[in-house]
Design an enzyme around this catalytic site. Sequence first.
Site, PDB file in Angstrom:
ATOM      1  N   LYS A 254       5.081  -0.223   1.852  1.00 28.32           N
ATOM      2  CA  LYS A 254       5.345  -1.575   1.360  1.00 28.32           C
ATOM      3  C   LYS A 254       4.055  -2.268   0.948  1.00 28.32           C
ATOM      4  O   LYS A 254       4.047  -3.152   0.109  1.00 28.32           O
ATOM      5  CB  LYS A 254       6.047  -2.400   2.443  1.00 28.32           C
ATOM      6  CG  LYS A 254       7.502  -2.005   2.591  1.00 28.32           C
ATOM      7  CD  LYS A 254       8.276  -2.903   3.524  1.00 28.32           C
ATOM      8  CE  LYS A 254       9.743  -2.482   3.513  1.00 28.32           C
ATOM      9  NZ  LYS A 254      10.588  -3.149   4.447  1.00 28.32           N
ATOM     10  N   ARG A 255       2.949  -1.869   1.552  1.00 32.04           N
ATOM     11  CA  ARG A 255       1.700  -2.572   1.246  1.00 32.04           C
ATOM     12  C   ARG A 255       1.087  -2.118  -0.078  1.00 32.04           C
ATOM     13  O   ARG A 255       0.184  -2.759  -0.588  1.00 32.04           O
ATOM     14  CB  ARG A 255       0.697  -2.408   2.395  1.00 32.04           C
ATOM     15  CG  ARG A 255       0.324  -0.976   2.659  1.00 32.04           C
ATOM     16  CD  ARG A 255      -0.591  -0.830   3.853  1.00 32.04           C
ATOM     17  NE  ARG A 255      -0.796   0.579   4.118  1.00 32.04           N
ATOM     18  CZ  ARG A 255       0.048   1.349   4.770  1.00 32.04           C
ATOM     19  NH1 ARG A 255       1.153   0.834   5.275  1.00 32.04           N
ATOM     20  NH2 ARG A 255      -0.186   2.629   4.941  1.00 32.04           N
TER      21      ARG A 255
END
Length: 281
Positions: A254-255
Amino acid sequence: MSGFVTRFAPSPTGLLHLGHAASALRVQDLAQAAGGTIRLRIEDIDTARCRPEFEAAILEDLAWLGLEWQGPVRRQSEHFEAYAQVIDKLHQRGLAYRCFRTRREVAAEADRAPHQREAVFRGSPLPVAEEQARLSAGDPHAWRLSIAAARDWLGADADNLVYTETGMPGETQVRVATDTLSDVVIGRKDSPASYHLAACHDDALQGVSHVIRGEDLVPSTPVHVLLQALMGWPRPVYHHHRLLLDENGKRFAKRDASVTLRHLRESGVTPEQIRRMTSRP
Ligand code: GLU
């Protein structure tokens, strides 16, 4: 409409990325092929990490991608009372106990048998007076499912739980080795539920006949099947799909902003291109 009901259940802890798109499109394709229904569920029991702006972004991204869900969106953080009631029922039947241990204590007490990959943790409730003292002192506790008590309660069935894994088409029967499970957390110290409890409660409530999700969740399925057996909930068919990996063979994170659907959409990528990027070679 067929009796086929599936769901997509993202956690709003970040923006959706290509891995989520692959999963959502699989849900969409299989539901469409079966003439079935898709439910959308926001798994936001971790109120510290989940954020409303991520939920809004998820809804926007999924609509753009073309996921067609039916009915209202179920937001788990609005149903803590329902999950607490399940824990209460399990506790009353002697199947759940309060656990005051820290993560480190649990890890130190877990046993790793030579043939097992994962260390197994089995605990027990504290003596009543001690438990009362800890509660009065305001010490935080989780709720754990007692695997030993659950196995006793199920009797001979404890070693005969089986679920269907479907490759769509092609099915296999998978036996659940309840004797190798740990006393899993069903209510967290920081949330009145856990993923396991909320997910299988909601699968039952939402009438899910087919759970379609990534193979990273295969280790959770035995726990879910056990909870279903203990609570008398129906057992869905499971389809665990392979995970989409990046060019280095790693899972998307997600990052990593460059693979988020938002970024790709803003860079002019179309949903059709996403479909091609996520389809298997
Ligand atoms: N909320 C989970 C996730 O985002 C999915 C859980 C499930 O499909 O059972 O990974």
